[in-house]
Design a protein around this motif. Structure first.
Motif, PDB file in Angstrom:
ATOM      1  N   ARG A 135      24.582  43.966  53.314  1.00  0.00           N
ATOM      2  CA  ARG A 135      24.774  45.230  54.024  1.00  0.00           C
ATOM      3  C   ARG A 135      25.870  46.071  53.357  1.00  0.00           C
ATOM      4  O   ARG A 135      25.777  47.307  53.324  1.00  0.00           O
ATOM      5  CB  ARG A 135      25.107  44.956  55.491  1.00  0.00           C
ATOM      6  N   GLU A 136      26.897  45.418  52.828  1.00  0.00           N
ATOM      7  CA  GLU A 136      27.946  46.145  52.113  1.00  0.00           C
ATOM      8  C   GLU A 136      27.394  46.851  50.878  1.00  0.00           C
ATOM      9  O   GLU A 136      27.972  47.833  50.409  1.00  0.00           O
ATOM     10  CB  GLU A 136      29.064  45.185  51.707  1.00  0.00           C
ATOM     11  N   ARG A 137      26.277  46.354  50.376  1.00  0.00           N
ATOM     12  CA  ARG A 137      25.675  46.923  49.175  1.00  0.00           C
ATOM     13  C   ARG A 137      24.487  47.820  49.511  1.00  0.00           C
ATOM     14  O   ARG A 137      23.705  48.180  48.639  1.00  0.00           O
ATOM     15  CB  ARG A 137      25.257  45.812  48.210  1.00  0.00           C
ATOM     16  N   GLY A 138      24.331  48.150  50.777  1.00  0.00           N
ATOM     17  CA  GLY A 138      23.265  49.053  51.190  1.00  0.00           C
ATOM     18  C   GLY A 138      21.893  48.418  51.261  1.00  0.00           C
ATOM     19  O   GLY A 138      20.878  49.126  51.301  1.00  0.00           O
ATOM     20  N   ILE A 139      21.815  47.103  51.280  1.00  0.00           N
ATOM     21  CA  ILE A 139      20.531  46.415  51.351  1.00  0.00           C
ATOM     22  C   ILE A 139      20.080  46.375  52.808  1.00  0.00           C
ATOM     23  O   ILE A 139      20.840  45.957  53.689  1.00  0.00           O
ATOM     24  CB  ILE A 139      20.636  44.991  50.772  1.00  0.00           C
ATOM     25  N   PRO A 140      18.864  46.814  53.107  1.00  0.00           N
ATOM     26  CA  PRO A 140      18.416  46.867  54.503  1.00  0.00           C
ATOM     27  C   PRO A 140      17.981  45.499  55.021  1.00  0.00           C
ATOM     28  O   PRO A 140      17.491  44.648  54.278  1.00  0.00           O
ATOM     29  CB  PRO A 140      17.230  47.829  54.446  1.00  0.00           C
ATOM     30  N   PHE A 141      18.170  45.318  56.321  1.00  0.00           N
ATOM     31  CA  PHE A 141      17.700  44.130  57.017  1.00  0.00           C
ATOM     32  C   PHE A 141      16.868  44.590  58.210  1.00  0.00           C
ATOM     33  O   PHE A 141      17.077  45.678  58.747  1.00  0.00           O
ATOM     34  CB  PHE A 141      18.868  43.249  57.459  1.00  0.00           C
ATOM     35  N   ASP A 142      15.936  43.756  58.610  1.00  0.00           N
ATOM     36  CA  ASP A 142      14.970  44.130  59.640  1.00  0.00           C
ATOM     37  C   ASP A 142      15.584  43.904  61.011  1.00  0.00           C
ATOM     38  O   ASP A 142      15.281  42.933  61.703  1.00  0.00           O
ATOM     39  CB  ASP A 142      13.689  43.317  59.473  1.00  0.00           C
ATOM     40  N   ASP A 143      16.467  44.811  61.433  1.00  0.00           N
ATOM     41  CA  ASP A 143      17.146  44.665  62.717  1.00  0.00           C
ATOM     42  C   ASP A 143      16.183  44.928  63.868  1.00  0.00           C
ATOM     43  O   ASP A 143      15.334  45.821  63.807  1.00  0.00           O
ATOM     44  CB  ASP A 143      18.314  45.642  62.822  1.00  0.00           C
ATOM     45  N   ASP A 197      15.237  34.884  60.715  1.00  0.00           N
ATOM     46  CA  ASP A 197      14.451  35.888  61.437  1.00  0.00           C
ATOM     47  C   ASP A 197      15.366  36.798  62.260  1.00  0.00           C
ATOM     48  O   ASP A 197      15.239  38.031  62.212  1.00  0.00           O
ATOM     49  CB  ASP A 197      13.460  35.156  62.346  1.00  0.00           C
ATOM     50  N   ARG A 198      16.291  36.209  62.981  1.00  0.00           N
ATOM     51  CA  ARG A 198      17.196  36.998  63.822  1.00  0.00           C
ATOM     52  C   ARG A 198      18.079  37.910  62.988  1.00  0.00           C
ATOM     53  O   ARG A 198      18.374  39.047  63.388  1.00  0.00           O
ATOM     54  CB  ARG A 198      18.064  36.040  64.655  1.00  0.00           C
ATOM     55  N   LEU A 199      18.496  37.450  61.809  1.00  0.00           N
ATOM     56  CA  LEU A 199      19.371  38.238  60.952  1.00  0.00           C
ATOM     57  C   LEU A 199      18.628  39.297  60.143  1.00  0.00           C
ATOM     58  O   LEU A 199      19.257  40.125  59.491  1.00  0.00           O
ATOM     59  CB  LEU A 199      20.144  37.314  60.003  1.00  0.00           C
ATOM     60  N   GLY A 200      17.303  39.265  60.172  1.00  0.00           N
ATOM     61  CA  GLY A 200      16.532  40.328  59.540  1.00  0.00           C
ATOM     62  C   GLY A 200      16.202  40.128  58.077  1.00  0.00           C
ATOM     63  O   GLY A 200      15.934  41.108  57.363  1.00  0.00           O
ATOM     64  N   PHE A 201      16.196  38.890  57.601  1.00  0.00           N
ATOM     65  CA  PHE A 201      15.797  38.648  56.214  1.00  0.00           C
ATOM     66  C   PHE A 201      14.303  38.921  56.041  1.00  0.00           C
ATOM     67  O   PHE A 201      13.530  38.907  57.006  1.00  0.00           O
ATOM     68  CB  PHE A 201      16.144  37.221  55.803  1.00  0.00           C
ATOM     69  N   HIS A 202      13.917  39.174  54.798  1.00  0.00           N
ATOM     70  CA  HIS A 202      12.570  39.669  54.524  1.00  0.00           C
ATOM     71  C   HIS A 202      11.504  38.594  54.645  1.00  0.00           C
ATOM     72  O   HIS A 202      10.445  38.810  55.244  1.00  0.00           O
ATOM     73  CB  HIS A 202      12.524  40.266  53.110  1.00  0.00           C
ATOM     74  N   HIS A 203      11.735  37.416  54.061  1.00  0.00           N
ATOM     75  CA  HIS A 203      10.689  36.403  54.055  1.00  0.00           C
ATOM     76  C   HIS A 203      11.252  35.006  53.894  1.00  0.00           C
ATOM     77  O   HIS A 203      12.385  34.810  53.430  1.00  0.00           O
ATOM     78  CB  HIS A 203       9.664  36.673  52.941  1.00  0.00           C
TER      79      HIS A 203
END
Length: 297
Positions: free
Chosen positions: A282-290, A37-43
């Protein structure tokens, strides 16, 4: 593409879980959930089997934490990550029971439920529960229509062949106006079911090339999720390049959400792996829920 976690501990398939998971409990699971959750993963995920016959457990496994109880606990340890059942077997429950129980979970979690559903395939379990098996596909289609009518409303009605109710109150109910519904399966029919009644498809047990071919022949609406996972657990610290390639292959195959398993030696190591996977993503441009600096989404 976003990255979600196939939650460890809660499902232990033969040959597909690490040794530490056997003795892990809610404390370890809560640590992992809070870290994701803290790192912003989707589910996060949790699957459903009620009672697996012993002769089937050697292949399917026998450990399946109840998704409602599990997510009810993890909702208190998290604030942003979505809670995805993967999957609830529709034939085991009346739609009103699903609406009440999982609508309550959506309320408790602040609207973070993703209701993953499936038709089910284990006849022996259907028989144990006294649930009809042969027409389970038609029942599942109607159950999804019924859920659309009663999951996010207080006063509900539905009239169908298998389920019929009118002038009833379901309270509490889901706070999302439309709870996302993902359909699990491994056939073209499951994809059609997802396109007709759901918001996403979670195929399993199929090669990526076959999934890509099925998707190429389908008319996917805007916002439709395709949830794909690599064929083996990722090791983001020990094999970062391999993990990166796995994510690339999922995106190339059409994934909008990656559902990944992660290998680890302990719950603490799992959290370190999550942090490493985030950096690879993140290096690959994948978004995380910051989270923003004020703590909100």
């Amino acid at each position: 593409m976003r990255i979600g976690i196939v939650t460890p501990v809660v499902v232990q398939l033969p040959g597909s879980h690490d040794e530490w998971e056997r003795e892990a409990g809610i404390d370890q699971l809560a640590l992992i959930a809070a870290t994701a959750d803290r790192l912003g993963f989707h589910h996060l995920t949790c699957s459903e089997h009620v009672a697996v016959p012993a002769e089937d457990a050697a292949q399917r496994g026998g450990t399946y934490w109840d998704p409602l109880a599990t997510f009810g606990n993890l909702a208190a340890h998290t604030g942003r990550i979505r809670l995805a059942t993967q999957v609830v077997v529709l034939g085991y429950h009346h739609p009103l029971a699903i609406a009440k129980r999982y609508g309550t979970l959506d309320r408790l979690s602040g609207g973070r439920l993703v209701l993953g559903v499936g038709v089910g395939s284990l006849r022996a379990e259907f028989d144990l529960l006294g649930a009809p098996f042969d027409d389970r596909g038609a029942r599942a289609d109607e159950a999804m229509r019924a859920l659309r009518a009663c999951l996010s409303a207080r006063e509900v009605a539905f009239h169908g062949e298998f389920y019929d109710f009118d002038d009833v109150v379901v309270e509490p109910h889901a706070v999302q106006d439309e709870v996302p519904m993902w359909v699990g399966g491994r056939t073209r029919r499951s994809l059609r079911r997802a396109l007709t009644h759901g918001n996403g498809w979670v195929p399993f047990g199929l090669p990526l090339a076959e999934i890509s071919a099925l998707l190429a022949r389908a008319d996917l609406p805007a916002g439709f999720d395709v949830v794909l996972g690599p064929n083996r657990a990722l090791d983001p610290i020990g094999a970062a390049a391999s993990a990166a390639r796995a994510l690339d292959r999922l995106r190339e195959a059409g994934a909008t959400v990656a559902g990944v398993r992660i290998t680890a030696a302990s719950a603490e190591h799992y959290c370190e792996q999550l942090a490493a996977l985030r950096e690879i993503g993140r290096e690959r441009g994948i978004p995380f829920d910051d989270a923003r600096s004020d703590g909100t989404r």
